[in-house]
Design an enzyme around this catalytic site. Sequence first.
Site, PDB file in Angstrom:
ATOM      1  N   LYS A  20       0.823  -1.211   0.000  1.00 33.95           N
ATOM      2  CA  LYS A  20       0.000   0.000   0.000  1.00 33.95           C
ATOM      3  C   LYS A  20       0.854   1.257   0.000  1.00 33.95           C
ATOM      4  O   LYS A  20       0.489   2.250  -0.624  1.00 33.95           O
ATOM      5  CB  LYS A  20      -0.975   0.003   1.186  1.00 33.95           C
ATOM      6  CG  LYS A  20      -2.109  -0.990   1.002  1.00 33.95           C
ATOM      7  CD  LYS A  20      -3.313  -0.641   1.844  1.00 33.95           C
ATOM      8  CE  LYS A  20      -4.459  -1.598   1.547  1.00 33.95           C
ATOM      9  NZ  LYS A  20      -5.600  -1.410   2.441  1.00 33.95           N
ATOM     10  N   LYS A  58     -12.262  -3.799  -7.382  1.00 35.18           N
ATOM     11  CA  LYS A  58     -12.778  -2.453  -7.570  1.00 35.18           C
ATOM     12  C   LYS A  58     -11.665  -1.478  -7.905  1.00 35.18           C
ATOM     13  O   LYS A  58     -11.870  -0.504  -8.629  1.00 35.18           O
ATOM     14  CB  LYS A  58     -13.439  -2.010  -6.258  1.00 35.18           C
ATOM     15  CG  LYS A  58     -14.770  -1.383  -6.495  1.00 35.18           C
ATOM     16  CD  LYS A  58     -15.278  -0.678  -5.283  1.00 35.18           C
ATOM     17  CE  LYS A  58     -15.719   0.703  -5.675  1.00 35.18           C
ATOM     18  NZ  LYS A  58     -15.621   1.653  -4.593  1.00 35.18           N
ATOM     19  N   LYS A 102      -7.487 -10.027 -11.346  1.00 37.89           N
ATOM     20  CA  LYS A 102      -8.514 -10.390 -10.378  1.00 37.89           C
ATOM     21  C   LYS A 102      -9.688  -9.421 -10.456  1.00 37.89           C
ATOM     22  O   LYS A 102      -9.491  -8.239 -10.746  1.00 37.89           O
ATOM     23  CB  LYS A 102      -7.874 -10.275  -8.979  1.00 37.89           C
ATOM     24  CG  LYS A 102      -8.459 -11.174  -7.932  1.00 37.89           C
ATOM     25  CD  LYS A 102      -7.632 -11.074  -6.658  1.00 37.89           C
ATOM     26  CE  LYS A 102      -8.510 -10.563  -5.529  1.00 37.89           C
ATOM     27  NZ  LYS A 102      -7.851 -10.509  -4.239  1.00 37.89           N
TER      28      LYS A 102
END
Length: 339
Positions: A109, A199, A196
């Site tokens: 992240k 969103k 995958k």
Amino acid sequence: MKQILSCIQPTGNIHFGNYFGAIQNWVKLQEQYKCLYGIVDYHAMTMPYDPDTLRKNTYQMAIDLMACGIKAENVFIQSLIPEHTELCWILSCFTSFGELSRMTQFKDKSKQIAETSKNDFISTGLFTYPVLQAADILIYHADYVPVGKDQEQHLELSRNISVRFNQRLKKEYFVHPEPLFAEVPKLLSLADPTKKMSKSLGEKHYIALFGDEKRLRKKVRSAVTDSGAPTNGEMSAGVKNLFELLKVSNKKADYDALMDTYKAGNLRYGDLKAVVADALVEITNPFKEKRAELMSNRKQVKQQLQESSATIRLQAQKTLKEVRQLTGLPTLKNVRITV
Ligand code: TRP
């Protein structure tokens, strides 16, 4: 009866990947266990975010979970139970800097922030995120935590923290939570079956659970099947993904019939897509109805969430009372503990 706990971030728009990968299983677990499901708004603050959107998405996620069959009394909003952050602080004193530095989600992240935003601000919250997650779990003495494989490292950290806490304070106080990995189907993006369903890749790459039916059908119709690349007689990733969707939608008879046609070399992808779209619509229709009903009673639903969170909070307060005692902090007076 064993205690189950899991949490989800209020992301705004749940998709079929979330449903088949987690929520469907959460619903089933309620039949056999004591279950608690949290909407982790504190965790959502660790990445750049907008305050109004956060509050809106938090309530929306609660409504969406209930629409899918999660019982209202099992749902809590993390920040309505501020003891989670208090325990997080205490547990952070039982967690080493080195352990947190090794968390792959933190590395991923922070890299994502560095690459995608102009402003490369990485919050301490992102770093201590796994300690808050350990607090979410340990505060309710959860035995099992249904999560995806991506959370394995965080769960291991939670166990390391509970073991260390008990050892240092010489009391077998916290349970050592185990992950519960469900058989999670690998759902891929319909637009790009090398990725995958997610969103974060953008609108094209996921099918919203509560989206418009026409949109859903259009997305399935335009799903990539044979990309033109040579597949050496093997089923392409896109076609496999469509079959996978049928399987998880519990359409075994359709699956078998279409698979036979495929093997005979006679399958028209248009037919497969139509069956897949019907299956998905069939699953969401009852959820959509329930959701509309909940949305029209928004005020009561919010009130109900306040109440369920307040009730669940009593368990958290009991834990904090015991933890304060064990760790050498003074007793906090005037806390209503009825459990
Ligand atoms: N980190 C989890 C995720 O990204 C969300 C989460 C927060 C969680 N607290 C938790 C999951 C406690 C299980 C238990 O999916």
